[in-house]
Design an enzyme around this catalytic site. Structure first.
Site, PDB file in Angstrom:
ATOM      1  N   LYS A   2     -72.944  24.226 -33.794  1.00 40.74           N
ATOM      2  CA  LYS A   2     -73.827  25.298 -34.259  1.00 40.74           C
ATOM      3  C   LYS A   2     -73.372  26.656 -33.737  1.00 40.74           C
ATOM      4  O   LYS A   2     -73.372  27.649 -34.452  1.00 40.74           O
ATOM      5  CB  LYS A   2     -75.235  25.008 -33.737  1.00 40.74           C
ATOM      6  CG  LYS A   2     -76.301  25.359 -34.695  1.00 40.74           C
ATOM      7  CD  LYS A   2     -77.678  24.877 -34.250  1.00 40.74           C
ATOM      8  CE  LYS A   2     -77.717  23.774 -33.268  1.00 40.74           C
ATOM      9  NZ  LYS A   2     -78.169  24.121 -31.953  1.00 40.74           N
TER      10      LYS A   2
ATOM     11  N   GLN B  65     -80.960  15.423 -46.066  1.00 43.75           N
ATOM     12  CA  GLN B  65     -82.294  15.487 -46.675  1.00 43.75           C
ATOM     13  C   GLN B  65     -83.374  15.296 -45.618  1.00 43.75           C
ATOM     14  O   GLN B  65     -84.370  16.014 -45.575  1.00 43.75           O
ATOM     15  CB  GLN B  65     -82.448  14.372 -47.712  1.00 43.75           C
ATOM     16  CG  GLN B  65     -81.530  14.480 -48.908  1.00 43.75           C
ATOM     17  CD  GLN B  65     -81.720  13.281 -49.833  1.00 43.75           C
ATOM     18  OE1 GLN B  65     -82.837  12.801 -50.032  1.00 43.75           O
ATOM     19  NE2 GLN B  65     -80.637  12.781 -50.394  1.00 43.75           N
TER      20      GLN B  65
ATOM     21  N   ASP C  89     -64.448  19.529 -40.542  1.00 48.62           N
ATOM     22  CA  ASP C  89     -63.851  19.166 -39.240  1.00 48.62           C
ATOM     23  C   ASP C  89     -62.482  19.829 -39.194  1.00 48.62           C
ATOM     24  O   ASP C  89     -61.687  19.633 -40.111  1.00 48.62           O
ATOM     25  CB  ASP C  89     -63.594  17.649 -39.160  1.00 48.62           C
ATOM     26  CG  ASP C  89     -64.865  16.843 -39.052  1.00 48.62           C
ATOM     27  OD1 ASP C  89     -65.937  17.444 -38.928  1.00 48.62           O
ATOM     28  OD2 ASP C  89     -64.770  15.597 -39.098  1.00 48.62           O
TER      29      ASP C  89
ATOM     30  N   CYS D 298     -60.017  31.366  -9.226  1.00 48.74           N
ATOM     31  CA  CYS D 298     -61.163  31.325  -8.313  1.00 48.74           C
ATOM     32  C   CYS D 298     -60.926  30.316  -7.182  1.00 48.74           C
ATOM     33  O   CYS D 298     -60.193  30.599  -6.259  1.00 48.74           O
ATOM     34  CB  CYS D 298     -62.450  31.061  -9.082  1.00 48.74           C
ATOM     35  SG  CYS D 298     -63.879  31.618  -8.154  1.00 48.74           S
ATOM     36  N   LEU D 299     -61.483  29.084  -7.297  1.00 51.98           N
ATOM     37  CA  LEU D 299     -61.181  28.078  -6.275  1.00 51.98           C
ATOM     38  C   LEU D 299     -59.661  27.892  -6.180  1.00 51.98           C
ATOM     39  O   LEU D 299     -59.121  27.644  -5.102  1.00 51.98           O
ATOM     40  CB  LEU D 299     -61.858  26.753  -6.629  1.00 51.98           C
ATOM     41  CG  LEU D 299     -61.603  25.609  -5.653  1.00 51.98           C
ATOM     42  CD1 LEU D 299     -62.270  25.883  -4.305  1.00 51.98           C
ATOM     43  CD2 LEU D 299     -62.100  24.278  -6.209  1.00 51.98           C
TER      44      LEU D 299
ATOM     45  N   GLN E 281     -58.348  30.266  -3.749  1.00 50.58           N
ATOM     46  CA  GLN E 281     -58.740  29.911  -2.380  1.00 50.58           C
ATOM     47  C   GLN E 281     -57.863  28.767  -1.849  1.00 50.58           C
ATOM     48  O   GLN E 281     -57.405  28.803  -0.701  1.00 50.58           O
ATOM     49  CB  GLN E 281     -60.224  29.529  -2.354  1.00 50.58           C
ATOM     50  CG  GLN E 281     -61.129  30.686  -2.809  1.00 50.58           C
ATOM     51  CD  GLN E 281     -62.603  30.309  -2.906  1.00 50.58           C
ATOM     52  OE1 GLN E 281     -62.979  29.155  -2.736  1.00 50.58           O
ATOM     53  NE2 GLN E 281     -63.446  31.301  -3.176  1.00 50.58           N
TER      54      GLN E 281
ATOM     55  N   HIS F   9     -62.398  35.023 -12.938  1.00 46.82           N
ATOM     56  CA  HIS F   9     -62.228  34.068 -14.042  1.00 46.82           C
ATOM     57  C   HIS F   9     -61.743  34.834 -15.270  1.00 46.82           C
ATOM     58  O   HIS F   9     -62.537  35.115 -16.182  1.00 46.82           O
ATOM     59  CB  HIS F   9     -63.555  33.361 -14.342  1.00 46.82           C
ATOM     60  CG  HIS F   9     -63.955  32.390 -13.286  1.00 46.82           C
ATOM     61  ND1 HIS F   9     -63.426  31.122 -13.223  1.00 46.82           N
ATOM     62  CD2 HIS F   9     -64.798  32.509 -12.241  1.00 46.82           C
ATOM     63  CE1 HIS F   9     -63.944  30.490 -12.180  1.00 46.82           C
ATOM     64  NE2 HIS F   9     -64.776  31.306 -11.570  1.00 46.82           N
TER      65      HIS F   9
ATOM     66  N   GLU G  38     -60.268  33.914 -17.754  1.00 49.25           N
ATOM     67  CA  GLU G  38     -60.428  33.156 -19.008  1.00 49.25           C
ATOM     68  C   GLU G  38     -61.672  33.605 -19.775  1.00 49.25           C
ATOM     69  O   GLU G  38     -61.771  33.405 -20.981  1.00 49.25           O
ATOM     70  CB  GLU G  38     -60.481  31.645 -18.718  1.00 49.25           C
ATOM     71  CG  GLU G  38     -61.692  31.121 -17.960  1.00 49.25           C
ATOM     72  CD  GLU G  38     -61.533  31.178 -16.432  1.00 49.25           C
ATOM     73  OE1 GLU G  38     -60.704  31.965 -15.943  1.00 49.25           O
ATOM     74  OE2 GLU G  38     -62.279  30.454 -15.737  1.00 49.25           O
TER      75      GLU G  38
HETATM   76  N1  GLN Z   1     -66.549  27.255  -4.606  1.00 46.88           N
HETATM   77  C1  GLN Z   1     -65.864  28.513  -4.519  1.00 46.88           C
HETATM   78  C2  GLN Z   1     -66.807  29.649  -4.152  1.00 46.88           C
HETATM   79  O1  GLN Z   1     -67.991  29.542  -4.293  1.00 46.88           O
HETATM   80  C3  GLN Z   1     -65.140  28.821  -5.803  1.00 46.88           C
HETATM   81  C4  GLN Z   1     -66.049  29.057  -6.966  1.00 46.88           C
HETATM   82  C5  GLN Z   1     -65.368  29.010  -8.301  1.00 46.88           C
HETATM   83  O2  GLN Z   1     -64.257  28.492  -8.429  1.00 46.88           O
HETATM   84  N2  GLN Z   1     -66.013  29.526  -9.305  1.00 46.88           N
HETATM   85  O3  GLN Z   1     -66.370  30.671  -3.717  1.00 46.88           O
END
Ligand code: GLN
Length: 558
Positions: free
Chosen positions: A50, A225, A273, A409-410, A413, A535, A537
């Site tokens: 949707k 229907q 599809d 992000c992670l 880290q 992020h 993306e």
């Molecule tokens: N867990 C990590 C933090 O809170 C990374 C979060 C994430 O990847 N969005 O900082």
């Protein structure tokens, strides 16, 4: 709102045309067009697309109209931020920090709108508003009831967004499937709305399913229907029916649906599809959907799909291919990483290179032989300790073997932790999220986060700008001195460890203006070793892929 003219002298007589070029030969004087509404509901099954259907209609009408999407979700969470991605798919984050339904990703990607968190209305938010009004005394003397009090709050919220944004056209997508208890109040509000805005200004689109059962080899209309009957019992009579099907709907089935469901035959549209969701606007155009909408809403906003079709064509006919390992822990549900998948599709649209994603579950990872057959590694975002040691092992191999690496992000880290342990010799280095007693907390909770105990909407959320380091790869990829990307995290590279990391060769290619927060890192000398605390993306678009993804795929190709 744009200037509208009423066409007086061509095939589209009587329609509103938004334009800056007044032509008295065929137009009447400027006219204030009332806001138009398109309500999108779904039937038969969930998961028919949707959100993509709504986003594709938006794409077809966005050339001349300011379109604002609203998504109504029946659950009682205030937003999806506290839900597991397994339950609800990816949590999409907006510039303003809103954590919203992943359909907002489709809206942003399909019609270039920058959404606001207010546009995601959940039943949790609705009840919160009703409760506040009741406590304030707004309903003094009255029994607070679902109708009219709850439905009024829903409609007022929608009209408020429409006014605030000066929308030409407002999309309202109702989550779930008609018949679900939790969406009844939203559907009832949509039924009432036609009285408020006028029947000529509102259009109801219903998405259903047309199966071809095994052994029957015939398109079947009964589920449609029945689903339309459920909708009619609620007082909503659809103007357009989109039938999701593995084939184009035949003339016969369109006529049958038209007869049984009381819609014009031309208003029965195939929702085919497809391999690639970006084909849907093209299919809808082919099926004549824009003309039907123009006619029913008295508007004229013709689509121009030339560029879009070229990009779709590149996705459909790639010239070469690569394989990228996605190393995460929600790998069983691809919806958990929807925006990353789309970012890669955007790269394919521009580079003509198919990107096969190899999903690697990193919990209890022992065998790393998959790394022999891949061109690059992505470590996406995530929470909690499970799977992190596996990811660190993979990042180490990527660095040592010079395999292109992108950390999100992670992912940033863990790249910092790996570098601290194995290059800076900080044994046991970790994030305090994974090991609160680590001797070297290279990743630590943000000071402003330490006192917060509520979990909903309290992370570092939304768009933040980073200053990009001159001469860095990241700066050359963005081509600008600053980059603004969206964030969703609690932890950060610990400022006490900044110098040991840089002294050992890690480059902080982007930081917050005060230099305290590390937003981008890279390792020079390798093909591509880049990570970000953000992020990227979430802001990738078909027309403009996210620079870090584009750079990564280019490196994988070389
Ligand atoms: N867990 C990590 C933090 O809170 C990374 C979060 C994430 O990847 N969005 O900082």
């Amino acid at each position: 709102m744009s200037q509208f003219y009423i066409l007086t002298n061509n095939a589209n007589v009587g329609k509103f045309l938004p334009t800056d070029d007044f032509n008295p030969e065929i137009m009447e004087q400027p006219f204030e067009m009332p806001t138009k509404y398109i309500i999108v509901t779904g039937g038969v099954l969930s998961g028919l697309g949707k959100g993509i259907a709504a986003a594709s209609i938006g794409h077809l009408l966005a050339s001349k109209l300011k379109i604002i999407p609203i998504k109504c979700d029946g659950y009682l969470n205030v937003d999806p931020g506290t839900m597991n991605p397994f339950e609800h798919g990816e949590v999409f984050v907006l510039d303003d920090g809103g954590e919203v339904d992943m359909d907002f990703g489709h809206y942003e990607r399909f019609f270039g709108v920058t959404c606001k968190s207010k546009w995601n209305l959940t039943m949790g938010k609705v009840f919160d508003m009703v409760r506040k009004k009741e406590r304030r005394g707004d309903y003094l003397g009255k029994t607070v009831q679902y109708i009219p009090h709850v439905t009024d709050v829903i409609k007022e919220h929608i009209f408020e967004v429409s006014r605030e944004e000066s929308a030409d056209l407002l999309f309202v997508e109702i989550g779930g499937t008609v018949g679900d208890i939790e969406n009844e109040l939203f559907l009832e509000s949509m039924r009432q709305m036609k009285e408020d805005v006028g029947r000529e200004n509102i259009l109801y689109v219903h998405l259903t399913y047309v199966p071809i059962p095994y052994g029957v080899s015939e398109q079947k209309s009964k589920p449609t229907q029945q689903s339309v009957n459920l909708l009619k019992q609620r007082g909503i009579f659809p103007d357009i029916i989109i039938g999701r099907c593995s084939e184009f709907l035949t003339k016969e089935i369109k006529t049958k649906i038209s007869n049984f469901c009381d819609v014009h035959r031309d208003a029965v549209i195939t929702g085919l599809d497809v391999e690639d969701i970006y084909e849907i606007p093209v299919i809808f155009e082919q099926e004549g959907l824009p003309e039907i909408i123009h006619k029913k809403l008295n508007i004229y906003s013709p689509p121009d799909l030339r560029k879009w079709k070229e990009l779709v064509d590149n996705i459909r006919h790639p010239k070469n291919e690569i394989t990228v390992a996605m190393c995460g822990k929600y790998t069983k549900l691809e919806d958990s990483y929807a925006s990353i998948i789309e970012s890669f599709n955007h790269c394919t649209a521009h580079l003509g290179c198919k990107i096969n994603l190899k999903w690697v579950e990193t919990t209890d990872l022992k065998d790393t032989s998959f790394m022999d057959d891949i061109h690059g590694i992505v470590v996406p975002g995530g929470f909690g300790v499970r799977g992190t040691e596996g990811k660190i092992k993979i990042i180490r191999l990527a660095r040592e073997r010079n395999i292109p690496f992108l950390g999100l992000c992670l992912g940033l880290q863990l790249a910092v932790i790996e570098f601290a342990r194995n290059v800076c010799n900080l044994d046991g280095a970790n994030s305090t999220e994974m090991d609160p007693d680590t001797p070297h907390p290279v990743i630590d909770i943000l000071p402003e986060q330490k006192e917060i105990s509520d979990k909903g909407g309290t992370m570092r959320l939304g768009a933040y700008s980073a200053v990009l380091k001159e001469g860095s790869l990241v700066r050359s990829l963005y081509g600008t001195e600053e980059a603004s990307e969206r964030h969703r995290h609690r932890y950060e590279v610990n400022p006490e460890h900044h110098s040991i990391l840089t002294e050992n060769g890690m480059v902080f290619s982007g930081t917050s203006r005060d230099g305290r927060l590390v937003e981008f890192i890279e390792l020079p000398g390798l093909k591509y070793f880049v990570a970000t605390q953000a992020h990227p993306e979430l802001k990738s678009r078909m027309e403009k892929p996210a620079p870090l993804f584009f750079g990564f795929v280019t490196a994988c190709l070389s």
